[in-house]
Design a protein around this motif. Structure first.
Motif, mmCIF file in Angstrom:
data_model
loop_
_atom_site.group_PDB
_atom_site.id
_atom_site.type_symbol
_atom_site.label_atom_id
_atom_site.label_comp_id
_atom_site.label_asym_id
_atom_site.label_seq_id
_atom_site.Cartn_x
_atom_site.Cartn_y
_atom_site.Cartn_z
ATOM 1 N N LEU A 21 0.961 -1.301 0.161
ATOM 2 C CA LEU A 21 -0.047 -0.033 -0.080
ATOM 3 C C LEU A 21 0.809 1.373 -0.136
ATOM 4 O O LEU A 21 1.753 1.405 1.114
ATOM 5 C CB LEU A 21 -1.085 0.102 1.248
ATOM 6 C CG LEU A 21 -1.785 -1.123 1.350
ATOM 7 C CD1 LEU A 21 -2.702 -1.356 2.589
ATOM 8 C CD2 LEU A 21 -2.853 -1.244 0.162
ATOM 9 N N LYS A 22 0.609 2.007 -1.000
ATOM 10 C CA LYS A 22 1.668 3.386 -1.279
ATOM 11 C C LYS A 22 1.104 4.529 -0.561
ATOM 12 O O LYS A 22 1.853 5.382 -0.261
ATOM 13 C CB LYS A 22 1.771 3.386 -2.572
ATOM 14 C CG LYS A 22 2.326 2.143 -3.516
ATOM 15 C CD LYS A 22 3.891 2.158 -3.182
ATOM 16 C CE LYS A 22 4.255 0.975 -4.324
ATOM 17 N NZ LYS A 22 5.752 0.882 -4.360
ATOM 18 N N ALA A 29 -8.883 7.019 2.463
ATOM 19 C CA ALA A 29 -9.470 7.029 1.148
ATOM 20 C C ALA A 29 -8.663 6.378 0.019
ATOM 21 O O ALA A 29 -9.063 5.431 -0.671
ATOM 22 C CB ALA A 29 -10.024 8.739 0.724
ATOM 23 N N GLY A 30 -7.289 6.865 0.284
ATOM 24 C CA GLY A 30 -6.277 6.243 -0.763
ATOM 25 C C GLY A 30 -6.214 4.646 -0.202
ATOM 26 O O GLY A 30 -5.952 4.051 -1.267
ATOM 27 N N LYS A 35 -6.893 -0.899 -1.750
ATOM 28 C CA LYS A 35 -7.239 -2.305 -1.337
ATOM 29 C C LYS A 35 -8.356 -2.989 -2.268
ATOM 30 O O LYS A 35 -8.318 -4.000 -2.428
ATOM 31 C CB LYS A 35 -7.695 -2.182 0.046
ATOM 32 C CG LYS A 35 -6.718 -2.219 1.344
ATOM 33 C CD LYS A 35 -7.333 -2.145 2.683
ATOM 34 C CE LYS A 35 -6.113 -1.955 3.394
ATOM 35 N NZ LYS A 35 -6.761 -1.794 5.049
ATOM 36 N N ALA A 36 -9.178 -1.921 -2.416
ATOM 37 C CA ALA A 36 -10.265 -2.305 -3.296
ATOM 38 C C ALA A 36 -9.880 -2.810 -4.804
ATOM 39 O O ALA A 36 -10.193 -3.972 -5.406
ATOM 40 C CB ALA A 36 -11.376 -1.231 -3.471
ATOM 41 N N ASN A 69 9.290 -1.931 6.954
ATOM 42 C CA ASN A 69 8.812 -0.777 6.856
ATOM 43 C C ASN A 69 7.858 -0.522 5.590
ATOM 44 O O ASN A 69 7.693 1.066 5.288
ATOM 45 C CB ASN A 69 9.997 0.257 6.785
ATOM 46 C CG ASN A 69 10.759 0.307 8.080
ATOM 47 O OD1 ASN A 69 10.105 0.321 9.268
ATOM 48 N ND2 ASN A 69 11.985 0.211 8.128
ATOM 49 N N LYS A 70 6.983 -1.263 5.194
ATOM 50 C CA LYS A 70 6.126 -1.002 4.204
ATOM 51 C C LYS A 70 4.834 -1.742 4.517
ATOM 52 O O LYS A 70 4.991 -2.753 5.240
ATOM 53 C CB LYS A 70 6.586 -1.967 2.990
ATOM 54 C CG LYS A 70 7.793 -1.517 2.189
ATOM 55 C CD LYS A 70 8.304 -2.582 1.035
ATOM 56 C CE LYS A 70 9.459 -1.949 0.431
ATOM 57 N NZ LYS A 70 9.981 -2.957 -0.685
ATOM 58 N N MET A 71 3.864 -0.853 4.302
ATOM 59 C CA MET A 71 2.257 -1.459 4.534
ATOM 60 C C MET A 71 2.137 -2.456 3.758
ATOM 61 O O MET A 71 1.867 -2.024 2.306
ATOM 62 C CB MET A 71 1.445 -0.114 4.545
ATOM 63 C CG MET A 71 1.401 0.688 5.861
ATOM 64 S SD MET A 71 -0.097 1.773 5.916
ATOM 65 C CE MET A 71 0.051 2.583 4.341
#
Length: 159
Positions: A21-22, A29-30, A35-36, A69-71
């Motif tokens: 996820l960036k 919202a982003g 995710k969608a 360190n990344k989502m």
């Protein structure tokens, strides 16, 4: 007070196909759009069906995890098998979990609802436990009465 239970769970493994996820972690919202888009993709290209084919039960795991360190966000299933298409074997620890039950019109609505309740309400109110990181998951368990039902599982430790 949000409705939740504390449950002891054995360790378990989820095989996941994921995406980074960036969006900024405060850009809900982003994040929700990313995710969608990801879920639309894994449903349309057959990767979710491939995961389901090796699952030990009918549960679909919507996993969030910080890795290097990344989502990261994963579609996953509980299994001991591996697939070349999978991007991560996710180990959930033995221990206590906050469990929030919920329903939604879609799996996405269910996931957003139980995740919001767990992180937006329960963890702020349950002052005897703390989330110290690690993977957490919305677990899509099935359908009844036209709604998708499931739970949010968040590993916690006693304060």
């Amino acid at each position: 007070m949000a409705n939740y239970t504390l449950e002891e769970k054995d360790s378990f493994t989820v095989l996941g196909i994921g995406t980074e996820l960036k969006s900024n972690y405060t850009d809900y919202a982003g994040i929700n759009k990313e995710k969608a888009d990801f879920w639309r993709s894994v449903n349309e290209d057959g990767r979710l069906d491939l995961l389901k084919s090796v699952a030990t039960n009918d549960y679909i795991f919507v996993v969030n995890e910080a890795v290097n360190n990344k989502m990261m966000h994963y579609a996953g299933v509980m299994t001991e098998e591996t697939l070349s298409e999978a991007s991560r074997v996710i180990q959930f620890p033995k221990g206590e979990y906050i469990v929030v039950k919920g329903e939604g019109k879609t799996a996405e609505e269910l996931s957003n609802k139980v995740t919001g309740t767990a992180f937006g309400e329960v963890l702020g109110e349950a002052n005897h436990v703390a989330y110290v990181g690690g993977p957490n998951a919305a677990v899509v368990m099935g359908q009844r009465n036209g709604l998708v039902y499931g739970e949010m599982w968040v590993p916690v430790v006693r304060k």
